[in-house]
Design an enzyme around this catalytic site. Structure first.
Site, PDB file in Angstrom:
ATOM      1  N   ASP A 198     106.029  51.895  71.321  1.00  0.00           N
ATOM      2  CA  ASP A 198     105.791  50.641  71.905  1.00  0.00           C
ATOM      3  C   ASP A 198     104.620  50.336  72.738  1.00  0.00           C
ATOM      4  OD1 ASP A 198     107.902  49.528  70.504  1.00  0.00           O
ATOM      5  OD2 ASP A 198     109.211  50.415  72.199  1.00  0.00           O
ATOM      6  N   GLU A 228     101.435  52.390  65.641  1.00  0.00           N
ATOM      7  CA  GLU A 228     102.061  53.841  65.015  1.00  0.00           C
ATOM      8  C   GLU A 228     100.981  54.721  64.870  1.00  0.00           C
ATOM      9  OE1 GLU A 228     105.100  54.040  64.661  1.00  0.00           O
ATOM     10  OE2 GLU A 228     105.968  52.020  64.299  1.00  0.00           O
TER      11      GLU A 228
HETATM   12  C1  SAM Z   1     112.373  49.994  70.382  1.00  0.00           C
HETATM   13  S1  SAM Z   1     113.593  50.217  71.679  1.00  0.00           S
HETATM   14  C2  SAM Z   1     114.354  51.540  71.130  1.00  0.00           C
HETATM   15  C3  SAM Z   1     115.582  51.904  71.407  1.00  0.00           C
HETATM   16  C4  SAM Z   1     116.269  53.268  71.107  1.00  0.00           C
HETATM   17  N1  SAM Z   1     115.711  54.526  71.568  1.00  0.00           N
HETATM   18  C5  SAM Z   1     116.597  53.176  69.733  1.00  0.00           C
HETATM   19  O1  SAM Z   1     115.724  53.604  68.893  1.00  0.00           O
HETATM   20  O2  SAM Z   1     117.607  52.774  69.078  1.00  0.00           O
HETATM   21  C6  SAM Z   1     112.641  50.461  73.079  1.00  0.00           C
HETATM   22  C7  SAM Z   1     113.360  50.762  74.304  1.00  0.00           C
HETATM   23  O3  SAM Z   1     112.732  51.015  75.344  1.00  0.00           O
HETATM   24  C8  SAM Z   1     113.015  50.449  76.572  1.00  0.00           C
HETATM   25  N2  SAM Z   1     112.292  50.474  77.537  1.00  0.00           N
HETATM   26  C9  SAM Z   1     111.033  49.541  77.548  1.00  0.00           C
HETATM   27  N3  SAM Z   1     110.449  49.633  78.858  1.00  0.00           N
HETATM   28  C10 SAM Z   1     110.999  50.789  79.293  1.00  0.00           C
HETATM   29  C11 SAM Z   1     110.857  51.434  80.594  1.00  0.00           C
HETATM   30  N4  SAM Z   1     109.715  51.108  81.482  1.00  0.00           N
HETATM   31  N5  SAM Z   1     111.709  52.298  81.111  1.00  0.00           N
HETATM   32  C12 SAM Z   1     112.899  52.857  80.190  1.00  0.00           C
HETATM   33  N6  SAM Z   1     112.965  52.279  79.180  1.00  0.00           N
HETATM   34  C13 SAM Z   1     112.265  51.212  78.531  1.00  0.00           C
HETATM   35  C14 SAM Z   1     113.703  49.037  76.027  1.00  0.00           C
HETATM   36  O4  SAM Z   1     114.611  48.629  76.986  1.00  0.00           O
HETATM   37  C15 SAM Z   1     114.161  49.482  74.617  1.00  0.00           C
HETATM   38  O5  SAM Z   1     115.709  49.816  74.801  1.00  0.00           O
END
Ligand code: SAM
Length: 374
Positions: free
Chosen positions: A274, A340
């Protein structure tokens, strides 16, 4: 046969060649036009599958317990048989449902296939992923993709919704739930593959912090397999506030760009893609600081793009490569700087974050396991 003079013979041969070329060209164009309809109508399959999920077709078939007729299905779903017939006709053609015809009275019976079994409500369902990706919020940024390609700074999600996906989620709990449910369903499917194929990766670990762990589903599956592990589910405050209580898991809210709670190992699944290299290196540094220098590790579950054609030697890998390349487009549409990465790109961010060693272990899924040692 009368001999043609030079001029005549040239014209005849040219004429004949032109004719053949035109015919071939015509066939190529017709074939291309048929293939191009795939892109004209590309959204139809996704929309029809979403419709099937919303109607609960798979659940109705499952509850019926045996192949079901159109009239039984439409009664059970309380919907119009003629429209339902049209949806089923397409989905049978696309091999998402099976159709059998009774030799006695020619009645059609529908039943589930392995794909539509994955679209009904249960622990290993992928329905939440379809509902997320086909939601208006996630579809809209695709219209801003060319703007993003022209100008790196014009993130498609921001250009569409005015803020990043994570900020949008903080203000829209319904959409945040859609994201967390989708991620959780993916975690429930991928994690058993991670644990089964590479259980040795988790040997000797007492505590794990799942960085960006969403609602804790990955840790829940991990703890089921390794009950001695204590888990810390670390995610943004609004995400952990909405997460269910899970035995053996402590939810901690915060930003991984600022700190990561301490544990024997950090687990990072579908998170680093991400982010661009700069944020990725920051997150990985925080993870490195959170685990013991001597025997700690950071376990990443992320896609590794293979760029060389000769690296692919089987059909399944080729299919997975296509999915990984599409996931890269999803990152371009839905994240600000995410992408990716190839193995070299992973090695770069891992090294820059100060790790001394990095091992990639492929599994039979879109992501691989990447282990980094402090
Ligand atoms: C694509 S999801 C993946 C969730 C999980 N790891 C999975 O694979 O099922 C990305 C996660 O990163 C979290 N996230 C985004 N920014 C973040 C930050 N600054 N600190 C902690 N988590 C964060 C989002 O809330 C989300 O739950």
């Amino acid at each position: 046969m009368a001999k043609l003079n030079d001029g005549e013979s040239k014209t005849k041969i040219l004429g004949a060649q032109n004719h053949v070329e035109t015919q071939e060209e015509e066939e190529v164009v017709l074939e291309a036009a048929i293939d191009t309809w795939k892109y004209v109508l590309g959204y139809v399959e996704m929309a029809a599958v979403k419709c099937a999920i919303e109607l609960g077709i798979s659940e109705a078939m499952e509850n019926h317990g045996q192949p079901i007729t159109l009239s039984e299905l439409s009664t059970s779903l309380d919907c119009s048989p003629s429209s339902l017939h049209r949806i089923m006709r397409l989905l049978v053609h696309q091999k998402l449902f099976k159709e059998t015809i009774s030799p006695e009275d020619q009645t059609k019976y529908y039943s589930l296939t392995p794909i539509t079994r994955l679209l009904k409500n249960h622990d290993h369902s992928m329905a939440a992923l379809v509902l997320l990706e086909s939601s208006p919020v996630m579809l809209a940024p695709w219209h801003a993709l060319s703007g993003r390609v022209r100008d790196e700074g014009r993130a498609a999600f921001e250009a569409t919704h005015g803020e990043s996906l994570w900020d949008y989620n903080a203000k829209h709990p319904k959409h945040s739930k859609l994201v967390n449910d989708a991620m959780a369903s993916n975690a429930r499917i991928v994690l058993p593959v991670v644990l089964k194929g590479r259980a040795e990766v988790f040997e000797g670990i007492g505590t794990v912090v799942d960085v960006g762990g969403g609602n804790g589903s990955a840790l829940q599956t991990m703890i089921k397999a390794f009950p001695w592990i204590k888990g810390i589910n670390f995610d943004l405050p609004h995400v952990v506030a909405a997460a269910p209580e899970i035995a053996g898991v402590e939810h901690v809210g915060g930003s991984m760009l600022e700190f990561v709670p301490k544990a024997d190992a950090a687990f990072v699944m579908n998170v680093l893609h991400d982010w661009g290299d700069e944020e990725c290196i920051t997150i990985l540094r925080k993870c490195r600081e959170a685990v013991p220098k001597d025997k700690g590790k950071v376990i990443m579950v992320e896609a590794v793009i293979k760029e060389e054609k000769h690296e692919i030697d089987d059909e399944k890998e080729e299919k997975l490569k296509g999915l990984r390349l599409m996931m890269d487009m999803v990152m371009m549409a839905h994240t600000t700087t995410g992408k990716e990465r190839t193995q070299q790109e992973w090695e770069y961010v891992v090294t820059q974050a100060g790790f001394t060693k990095c091992i990639v272990k492929p599994i039979q899924a879109i992501p691989s396991i990447i282990i980094a040692y402090p």
